[in-house]
Design an enzyme around this catalytic site. Sequence first.
Site, short mmCIF file in Angstrom:
data_model
loop_
_atom_site.label_atom_id
_atom_site.label_comp_id
_atom_site.label_asym_id
_atom_site.label_seq_id
_atom_site.Cartn_x
_atom_site.Cartn_y
_atom_site.Cartn_z
CE LYS A 6 43.63 33.80 46.97
NZ LYS A 6 44.65 33.66 48.01
CG ASP A 43 42.04 34.01 50.28
OD1 ASP A 43 41.47 33.54 49.29
OD2 ASP A 43 43.29 34.13 50.35
CB CYS A 89 45.26 37.03 49.75
SG CYS A 89 46.27 35.62 50.28
N1 TIU Z 1 44.46 35.46 52.41
C1 TIU Z 1 45.61 35.97 52.86
O1 TIU Z 1 45.79 37.17 52.93
N2 TIU Z 1 46.58 35.05 53.29
C2 TIU Z 1 47.49 35.32 54.27
O2 TIU Z 1 48.33 34.49 54.56
N3 TIU Z 1 47.37 36.52 54.91
C3 TIU Z 1 48.05 36.95 56.00
O3 TIU Z 1 47.91 38.12 56.36
N4 TIU Z 1 48.84 36.11 56.65
#
Ligand code: TIU
Length: 222
Positions: free
Chosen positions: A129, A24, A162
């Site tokens: 995802k 991400d 994530c």
């Molecule tokens: N990619 C991921 O970690 N999504 C989140 O929403 N992370 C947060 O820390 N909010």
Amino acid sequence: MIDIAATPFPYPFAPGKTALVIIDMQRDFVEPGGFGASLGNDVTLLHTAIGPIASLLAAWRARGWAVVHTRESHQADLSDCPPAKRLRGSPTLRIGEPGTMGRLLIRGEPGTSIIPALAPQAGEIVIDKPGKGMFWATGLHERLQALGITHLVFTGVTTEVCVQTSMREANDRGYDCLLVEDATESYFPEFKAAALAMIAAQGAIVGWHAPSGAVLSGLANV
Ligand code: TIU
């Protein structure tokens, strides 16, 4: 196998069977005006991970090894975004609402793209995802199995959301997992430290962690 210096004990690295996973690294998490900022976070806290991830990515590409990029994202009609996810809390913008980089976390919008410094190349796996974990509703396990991948080296953001969710999903599917300490970041430094500690506790109950320098020097002669 190569032993990489790691916590809580050396990580058995399998050349050619170890995919680099980049979770991400999207504009929506690391740039102002995106999903991460909408939740009230300081996105600059994530920027130190970019350089170490780029170094690991170059090492994998030089050897022709598998690379997996993930994007947390949803379909334009939000049919894969449960109301429990979209409606929780009080963000300044919700998933699907328009921000300065397009609709938050919607596939194809500018904010959902991976940052230019880490942009995927042809032949690399790119996973969209809908959840925090990279195996839920993605078909990734089957693709990794078809490639003979048994080990995963994790990088990306955020460490305790994530990245940790994906690493736990991977551990339950039988992969040996290493998290690269300086190639992952959180909006909450104390959560990053706690995630690293709980992953490696109890004899690597979820997996290992090591700095990128240890991974790169372990690969120097491979
Ligand atoms: N990619 C991921 O970690 N999504 C989140 O929403 N992370 C947060 O820390 N909010």
